[in-house]
Write a protein that holds these residues in place. Structure first.
Motif, PDB file in Angstrom:
ATOM      1  N   SER A 122     120.083  50.078 -13.484  1.00 33.09           N
ATOM      2  CA  SER A 122     120.951  51.147 -13.668  1.00 33.09           C
ATOM      3  C   SER A 122     120.208  52.191 -14.959  1.00 33.09           C
ATOM      4  CB  SER A 122     122.291  51.019 -14.017  1.00 33.09           C
ATOM      5  OG  SER A 122     122.710  50.746 -12.609  1.00 33.09           O
ATOM      6  N   THR A 125     117.032  53.742 -13.427  1.00 27.74           N
ATOM      7  CA  THR A 125     117.101  54.646 -12.377  1.00 27.74           C
ATOM      8  C   THR A 125     117.995  55.708 -12.702  1.00 27.74           C
ATOM      9  OG1 THR A 125     118.750  53.373 -11.220  1.00 27.74           O
ATOM     10  CG2 THR A 125     116.489  53.222 -10.563  1.00 27.74           C
ATOM     11  N   LYS A 126     119.108  55.437 -13.500  1.00 29.54           N
ATOM     12  CA  LYS A 126     119.965  56.550 -13.735  1.00 29.54           C
ATOM     13  C   LYS A 126     120.114  57.162 -15.213  1.00 29.54           C
ATOM     14  CE  LYS A 126     123.088  54.357 -10.472  1.00 29.54           C
ATOM     15  NZ  LYS A 126     124.513  53.560 -10.387  1.00 29.54           N
ATOM     16  N   ILE A 159     112.903  49.806  -6.437  1.00 25.94           N
ATOM     17  CA  ILE A 159     113.361  50.903  -6.916  1.00 25.94           C
ATOM     18  C   ILE A 159     113.106  52.013  -5.863  1.00 25.94           C
ATOM     19  CG2 ILE A 159     113.325  52.522  -8.449  1.00 25.94           C
ATOM     20  CD1 ILE A 159     113.525  50.419 -10.657  1.00 25.94           C
ATOM     21  N   TYR A 160     111.794  51.930  -5.620  1.00 22.76           N
ATOM     22  CA  TYR A 160     111.393  53.117  -4.444  1.00 22.76           C
ATOM     23  C   TYR A 160     111.927  53.202  -3.186  1.00 22.76           C
ATOM     24  CZ  TYR A 160     108.220  55.620  -1.557  1.00 22.76           C
ATOM     25  OH  TYR A 160     107.423  56.604  -0.545  1.00 22.76           O
ATOM     26  N   LYS A 162     115.064  51.729  -2.497  1.00 15.97           N
ATOM     27  CA  LYS A 162     116.230  52.299  -2.581  1.00 15.97           C
ATOM     28  C   LYS A 162     116.521  53.588  -2.710  1.00 15.97           C
ATOM     29  CE  LYS A 162     118.515  48.721  -5.084  1.00 15.97           C
ATOM     30  NZ  LYS A 162     119.791  48.157  -4.309  1.00 15.97           N
ATOM     31  N   ASN A 163     115.582  54.088  -3.506  1.00 16.32           N
ATOM     32  CA  ASN A 163     115.698  55.565  -3.839  1.00 16.32           C
ATOM     33  C   ASN A 163     114.600  56.514  -3.342  1.00 16.32           C
ATOM     34  OD1 ASN A 163     118.321  54.947  -5.987  1.00 16.32           O
ATOM     35  ND2 ASN A 163     116.791  53.621  -6.137  1.00 16.32           N
ATOM     36  N   ASP A 165     114.579  59.394  -2.334  1.00 16.24           N
ATOM     37  CA  ASP A 165     115.173  60.856  -2.676  1.00 16.24           C
ATOM     38  C   ASP A 165     114.908  60.897  -3.939  1.00 16.24           C
ATOM     39  OD1 ASP A 165     117.126  58.723  -3.234  1.00 16.24           O
ATOM     40  OD2 ASP A 165     118.578  60.267  -3.432  1.00 16.24           O
ATOM     41  N   LYS A 166     114.866  59.877  -4.795  1.00  9.46           N
ATOM     42  CA  LYS A 166     114.418  59.886  -6.504  1.00  9.46           C
ATOM     43  C   LYS A 166     113.027  59.951  -6.580  1.00  9.46           C
ATOM     44  CE  LYS A 166     118.798  58.721  -8.491  1.00  9.46           C
ATOM     45  NZ  LYS A 166     119.358  57.952  -9.682  1.00  9.46           N
ATOM     46  N   TYR A 167     112.401  58.919  -5.901  1.00 10.94           N
ATOM     47  CA  TYR A 167     111.103  58.957  -6.425  1.00 10.94           C
ATOM     48  C   TYR A 167     110.062  59.230  -5.200  1.00 10.94           C
ATOM     49  CZ  TYR A 167     113.466  56.412  -9.901  1.00 10.94           C
ATOM     50  OH  TYR A 167     114.176  56.178 -10.874  1.00 10.94           O
ATOM     51  N   GLN A 216     115.166  56.670   7.147  1.00  7.74           N
ATOM     52  CA  GLN A 216     114.748  56.301   6.054  1.00  7.74           C
ATOM     53  C   GLN A 216     113.423  55.883   5.784  1.00  7.74           C
ATOM     54  OE1 GLN A 216     117.863  53.208   5.869  1.00  7.74           O
ATOM     55  NE2 GLN A 216     118.656  54.256   3.959  1.00  7.74           N
TER      56      GLN A 216
END
Length: 287
Positions: A122, A125-126, A159-160, A162-163, A165-167, A216
């Motif tokens: 967290s 990523t946040k 992290i990539y 799971k996310n 949309d962010k990375y 995805q």
């Protein structure tokens, strides 16, 4: 508010380090930021997050990888956090190199002993992107990539996946790809997450890739992984890259896996292929 603690000129840009209080980690932590010449000219630049491996701090990457030359040329802001909380006061956190201090494994601990401070997932990523956004106005956090080495390669991949949309981009040097099936993971995952092994899969690249739906999978950009052939941790079964390569082939994920002859696990290996990795990110983020 992040406090600048050092600043040094590299290849026309500035390498800075910061100290900040993290709400996720419930304590102070440190991170590095490299600002390329473009950022110093107040141009928006993509942000690449680099995650280091076991026993490292933010300093190892800054001092040993040589990334600043390529970041300067490509116009990439590079941010690198520490690998765990420091001095959290958790019983046993300094007893071994592969659990506790220097070994946060980029997950959010749920076990009572660890859960207050060991929330690196967290944080990375946040919280960290928000800190970067307010501290570095030239950072285009909407154009972000993530990469890392060993435990940090594990962190980058999970992290990539799971996310996405962010990375938008991801790469790794000698990553731990399948911690459910290696000694490091079989020690860290139950310690941080408890005995229910179904909870471990959310931090295992192989299991995450298996679980992705077709839509995805189609959103993923190509992933680059470099691995040294003489790496002691490859040889003793800690990294298991072939397992991830097999899953990627089955799921039709564009994964470029390069076994580099004669290279080991150190920053001699990382620095040799750093240019390739930053160009990989730049190609995706800058088009």
């Amino acid at each position: 508010m992040a406090e600048e603690t050092s600043c040094e000129k590299f290849f026309g840009g500035l390498q800075k380090t910061y100290s900040v209080y993290s709400n996720e980690l419930s304590g102070k932590t440190t991170f590095g930021v490299y600002l390329p010449p473009k950022a110093l000219a107040h141009e928006k630049c993509p942000v690449i997050y680099y995650l280091s491996g076991l026993t490292c701090t933010e300093a190892n990457f800054i001092q040993k990888s040589g990334f600043q030359r390529y970041s300067a040329e490509l116009g990439l802001i590079v941010v690198n956090p520490d690998t765990s909380p420091r001095g959290a006061g958790v019983e046993g956190e300094d007893e071994s190199y592969d659990l506790g201090t220097g070994a946060g494994f980029y997950l959010d601990a749920t076990e009572e002993k660890w859960k207050t401070h060991y929330r690196m997932y967290s944080y990375v990523t946040k919280e960290l992107p928000e800190i970067v956004k307010t501290t570095i106005p030239e950072a285009d956090i909407a154009k972000a990539g993530v990469f890392g080495h060993s435990m940090g390669g594990h962190g980058a991949l999970t992290i990539y996946l799971k996310n996405p949309d962010k990375y938008k981009s991801c790469s790794a040097f000698a990553p731990i790809t399948n911690p459910l099936n290696c000694a490091w993971g079989q020690k860290a995952l139950p310690a941080y997450l408890g005995s229910d092994s179904t909870k471990w899969s959310q931090y295992d690249s192989c299991e995450l890739m298996k679980s992705l739906q077709e839509t995805q999978l189609k959103s993923l950009n190509p992933i680059l992984i470099d691995q040294g052939s003489t790496d002691q941790f490859l040889i003793n079964g800690q990294l298991l890259p072939d397992n991830l390569v097999a899953v990627a082939k089955d799921k039709s994920v564009h994964l470029s896996y390069r076994l580099q002859e004669g290279y080991g696990h150190s920053y001699a290996f990382v620095s040799t292929f750093m240019e390739d990795h930053l160009k990989h990110h730049a190609q995706i983020l800058l088009g």
